[in-house]
Design an enzyme around this catalytic site. Sequence first.
Site, PDB file in Angstrom:
ATOM      1  N   HIS A  91     -50.261 -69.661 -14.790  1.00 46.81           N
ATOM      2  CA  HIS A  91     -50.828 -70.853 -15.447  1.00 46.81           C
ATOM      3  C   HIS A  91     -49.876 -72.028 -15.303  1.00 46.81           C
ATOM      4  CE1 HIS A  91     -54.192 -69.217 -18.295  1.00 46.81           C
ATOM      5  NE2 HIS A  91     -54.251 -68.677 -17.073  1.00 46.81           N
ATOM      6  N   TYR A 125     -55.182 -74.568 -27.216  1.00 51.39           N
ATOM      7  CA  TYR A 125     -54.616 -74.596 -28.573  1.00 51.39           C
ATOM      8  C   TYR A 125     -55.387 -75.674 -29.330  1.00 51.39           C
ATOM      9  CZ  TYR A 125     -50.478 -71.947 -27.064  1.00 51.39           C
ATOM     10  OH  TYR A 125     -49.623 -70.978 -26.592  1.00 51.39           O
ATOM     11  N   PRO A 182     -46.236 -66.760 -33.635  1.00 54.79           N
ATOM     12  CA  PRO A 182     -46.636 -66.597 -32.233  1.00 54.79           C
ATOM     13  C   PRO A 182     -47.134 -67.877 -31.560  1.00 54.79           C
ATOM     14  CG  PRO A 182     -48.216 -65.569 -33.701  1.00 54.79           C
ATOM     15  CD  PRO A 182     -47.075 -65.993 -34.540  1.00 54.79           C
ATOM     16  N   LYS A 190     -43.261 -67.145 -28.068  1.00 54.31           N
ATOM     17  CA  LYS A 190     -41.834 -66.958 -27.852  1.00 54.31           C
ATOM     18  C   LYS A 190     -41.309 -65.594 -28.310  1.00 54.31           C
ATOM     19  CE  LYS A 190     -41.141 -70.743 -25.848  1.00 54.31           C
ATOM     20  NZ  LYS A 190     -41.584 -70.444 -24.494  1.00 54.31           N
ATOM     21  N   TYR A 200     -42.040 -74.582 -23.350  1.00 53.20           N
ATOM     22  CA  TYR A 200     -43.113 -73.571 -23.247  1.00 53.20           C
ATOM     23  C   TYR A 200     -42.859 -72.619 -22.069  1.00 53.20           C
ATOM     24  CZ  TYR A 200     -47.752 -71.572 -23.924  1.00 53.20           C
ATOM     25  OH  TYR A 200     -48.783 -70.708 -24.191  1.00 53.20           O
TER      26      TYR A 200
HETATM   27  P1  FAS Z   1     -41.167 -54.138 -31.034  1.00 53.61           P
HETATM   28  O1  FAS Z   1     -41.448 -54.208 -32.508  1.00 53.61           O
HETATM   29  O2  FAS Z   1     -42.233 -54.449 -30.065  1.00 53.61           O
HETATM   30  O3  FAS Z   1     -40.665 -52.660 -30.663  1.00 53.61           O
HETATM   31  C1  FAS Z   1     -39.787 -51.967 -31.519  1.00 53.61           C
HETATM   32  C2  FAS Z   1     -39.989 -50.476 -31.261  1.00 53.61           C
HETATM   33  O4  FAS Z   1     -39.035 -49.768 -32.044  1.00 53.61           O
HETATM   34  C3  FAS Z   1     -41.366 -49.999 -31.701  1.00 53.61           C
HETATM   35  O5  FAS Z   1     -41.986 -49.274 -30.662  1.00 53.61           O
HETATM   36  C4  FAS Z   1     -41.080 -49.121 -32.924  1.00 53.61           C
HETATM   37  O6  FAS Z   1     -41.964 -48.027 -33.015  1.00 53.61           O
HETATM   38  C5  FAS Z   1     -39.667 -48.656 -32.650  1.00 53.61           C
HETATM   39  N1  FAS Z   1     -38.903 -48.335 -33.867  1.00 53.61           N
HETATM   40  C6  FAS Z   1     -38.886 -49.001 -35.041  1.00 53.61           C
HETATM   41  N2  FAS Z   1     -38.057 -48.390 -35.913  1.00 53.61           N
HETATM   42  C7  FAS Z   1     -37.538 -47.301 -35.263  1.00 53.61           C
HETATM   43  C8  FAS Z   1     -36.631 -46.268 -35.621  1.00 53.61           C
HETATM   44  N3  FAS Z   1     -36.091 -46.242 -36.839  1.00 53.61           N
HETATM   45  N4  FAS Z   1     -36.342 -45.306 -34.716  1.00 53.61           N
HETATM   46  C9  FAS Z   1     -36.881 -45.351 -33.465  1.00 53.61           C
HETATM   47  N5  FAS Z   1     -37.758 -46.304 -33.054  1.00 53.61           N
HETATM   48  C10 FAS Z   1     -38.075 -47.260 -33.954  1.00 53.61           C
HETATM   49  N6  FAS Z   1     -45.280 -62.422 -29.551  1.00 53.61           N
HETATM   50  C11 FAS Z   1     -45.814 -63.334 -28.710  1.00 53.61           C
HETATM   51  O7  FAS Z   1     -45.081 -63.897 -27.899  1.00 53.61           O
HETATM   52  N7  FAS Z   1     -47.173 -63.633 -28.770  1.00 53.61           N
HETATM   53  C12 FAS Z   1     -48.008 -62.993 -29.652  1.00 53.61           C
HETATM   54  O8  FAS Z   1     -49.195 -63.280 -29.693  1.00 53.61           O
HETATM   55  C13 FAS Z   1     -47.488 -62.032 -30.533  1.00 53.61           C
HETATM   56  N8  FAS Z   1     -48.299 -61.372 -31.419  1.00 53.61           N
HETATM   57  C14 FAS Z   1     -47.740 -60.449 -32.285  1.00 53.61           C
HETATM   58  C15 FAS Z   1     -48.536 -59.746 -33.222  1.00 53.61           C
HETATM   59  C16 FAS Z   1     -47.960 -58.807 -34.112  1.00 53.61           C
HETATM   60  C17 FAS Z   1     -48.834 -58.077 -35.107  1.00 53.61           C
HETATM   61  C18 FAS Z   1     -46.579 -58.566 -34.077  1.00 53.61           C
HETATM   62  C19 FAS Z   1     -45.929 -57.589 -35.043  1.00 53.61           C
HETATM   63  C20 FAS Z   1     -45.779 -59.254 -33.152  1.00 53.61           C
HETATM   64  C21 FAS Z   1     -46.360 -60.183 -32.247  1.00 53.61           C
HETATM   65  N9  FAS Z   1     -45.595 -60.865 -31.300  1.00 53.61           N
HETATM   66  C22 FAS Z   1     -46.102 -61.777 -30.446  1.00 53.61           C
HETATM   67  C23 FAS Z   1     -44.202 -60.622 -31.195  1.00 53.61           C
HETATM   68  C24 FAS Z   1     -44.005 -59.375 -30.393  1.00 53.61           C
HETATM   69  O9  FAS Z   1     -44.603 -59.545 -29.143  1.00 53.61           O
HETATM   70  C25 FAS Z   1     -42.538 -59.096 -30.358  1.00 53.61           C
HETATM   71  O10 FAS Z   1     -41.790 -60.269 -30.095  1.00 53.61           O
HETATM   72  C26 FAS Z   1     -42.179 -58.029 -29.364  1.00 53.61           C
HETATM   73  O11 FAS Z   1     -42.949 -56.894 -29.657  1.00 53.61           O
HETATM   74  C27 FAS Z   1     -40.687 -57.793 -29.491  1.00 53.61           C
HETATM   75  O12 FAS Z   1     -40.398 -56.617 -28.829  1.00 53.61           O
HETATM   76  P2  FAS Z   1     -39.292 -55.600 -29.412  1.00 53.61           P
HETATM   77  O13 FAS Z   1     -38.093 -56.382 -29.794  1.00 53.61           O
HETATM   78  O14 FAS Z   1     -39.208 -54.521 -28.397  1.00 53.61           O
HETATM   79  O15 FAS Z   1     -39.887 -55.056 -30.787  1.00 53.61           O
HETATM   80  C1  PHB Z   2     -51.931 -64.274 -26.620  1.00 53.50           C
HETATM   81  O1  PHB Z   2     -52.577 -64.334 -25.557  1.00 53.50           O
HETATM   82  O2  PHB Z   2     -51.919 -63.273 -27.366  1.00 53.50           O
HETATM   83  C2  PHB Z   2     -51.139 -65.488 -27.054  1.00 53.50           C
HETATM   84  C3  PHB Z   2     -51.023 -66.556 -26.169  1.00 53.50           C
HETATM   85  C4  PHB Z   2     -50.298 -67.678 -26.555  1.00 53.50           C
HETATM   86  C5  PHB Z   2     -49.723 -67.715 -27.816  1.00 53.50           C
HETATM   87  C6  PHB Z   2     -49.843 -66.623 -28.701  1.00 53.50           C
HETATM   88  C7  PHB Z   2     -50.566 -65.516 -28.313  1.00 53.50           C
HETATM   89  O3  PHB Z   2     -49.034 -68.820 -28.200  1.00 53.50           O
END
Ligand code: FAS
Ligand code: PHB
Length: 389
Positions: free
Chosen positions: A72, A200, A292, A296, A384
């Site tokens: 994009h 957005y 989100p 980032k 971005y």
């Molecule tokens: P993660 O949380 O992905 O991974 C951590 C891992 O550690 C998990 O698999 C968990 O099971 C494991 N873990 C936890 N405790 C443990 C323990 N005690 N022992 C062993 N394993 C353990 N970011 C965006 O950029 N755009 C979005 O739209 C977006 N939407 C999101 C929606 C939700 C509901 C959430 C919660 C986050 C969202 N995020 C989004 C942010 C998300 O993408 C995170 O930044 C990303 O998952 C970060 O990755 P990790 O740091 O690997 O953490």
């Molecule tokens: C998504 O595609 O999930 C998404 C894209 C852009 C954002 C947040 C989420 O800023």
Amino acid sequence: MRTQVVIIGGGPSGLLLSQLLLKAGIESVVLERKTRAYVLSRIRAGILEQGMVGLMREAGVSARMDAEGFVHDGTLLATENTTFRIDFARHTGTSVMVYGQTEVTRDLYDAREAAGGAIVYETEGVTIHDPKTDAPYVTYVTGGTEHRIDCDYIAGCDGFHGVSRGTIPASVRREYEKVYPFGWLGILSETPPVDDELIYASSERGFALCSMRNAHLSRYYVQCPLTDTPEDWSDDAFWDELKRRIPEEAAERLVTGPSIERSIAPLRSFVTEPMQWGRLFLCGDAAHIVPPTGAKGLNTAASDIHYLYHALRDHYLDGSEEGIARYSERALARVWKAERFSWWMTTLLHHFPDQTPFDLKMQQAELAFLRDNEAAQKAMAENYVGLPY
Ligand code: FAS
Ligand code: PHB
């Protein structure tokens, strides 16, 4: 058992670090408390910065991303009466990649397992021992049996609810937090995206985002009260509200359909300092959370992994300790810039319940300035697509 690096958490942070270390000949063991299927069932991020794209290529796991991801060159911003485009390519010479976190994680799991990499699933009671010594170790339980892994370093990649951050004494930790008074209700639908690029949308009814995963899978969000649950929203209610918040011409061509996933994510900004304690290093959501809005979360996890990977590689391959000593300082310098951008985009585009008429005028003026000013658009584009590592 002994290894060089124990990685707690098998999400994108932990898996990316393990794969990069493998490419450098450095041993690691990943401890994940859930099953692979559970981790892959979580629908999260969708946008990859250039830095993350580069790390996927450096880790040797980019084939599917390069084949199936969407490049994009810009994004659309819409308010009540106007839509304008931020041209990433013109302002920065680069772009972003639309490729879901689920697919990133799948590719990393596949590569790790193909290389015979050690991932222990369904671990319980992971505990970090002696991180401030030169002989740290980690204990955990699987199948009712306790295990111990002696190691050189520990990467806490276990997300916001993991155990790593709490291993750093509260007297040492400095935590910064802002909780936003709303959440995002997101749905996934097997429908074609409403536009070629993301939209957005900021309206008096609240924020909305039109995103995608591929030509047949769309991701949509509407801002919702924190008191809502996914069950409070029928698919029809979601589509009706989305249509009220996006530009009319987009609403008219929107293809609706049944949601195949529906969830509400709360929005918060959070940072813990420092991001290291002796031989324990925090990465990704274990150390910081962003709303989100600026896409980032995953991408800031990636920059942490870049800094830690290079620090460990310099240590093991060149005997240099500078990266190890300066990891927290270097990671945090970029984390705070991502926090600022995510806070700025969230403040710019959402309807705040306690907003005064003056606040609303400031929001509208900020959007008008962004629409009309090249420098403002360049600044947004540079943030971005991702600031340099
Ligand atoms: P993660 O949380 O992905 O991974 C951590 C891992 O550690 C998990 O698999 C968990 O099971 C494991 N873990 C936890 N405790 C443990 C323990 N005690 N022992 C062993 N394993 C353990 N970011 C965006 O950029 N755009 C979005 O739209 C977006 N939407 C999101 C929606 C939700 C509901 C959430 C919660 C986050 C969202 N995020 C989004 C942010 C998300 O993408 C995170 O930044 C990303 O998952 C970060 O990755 P990790 O740091 O690997 O953490
Ligand atoms: C998504 O595609 O999930 C998404 C894209 C852009 C954002 C947040 C989420 O800023």
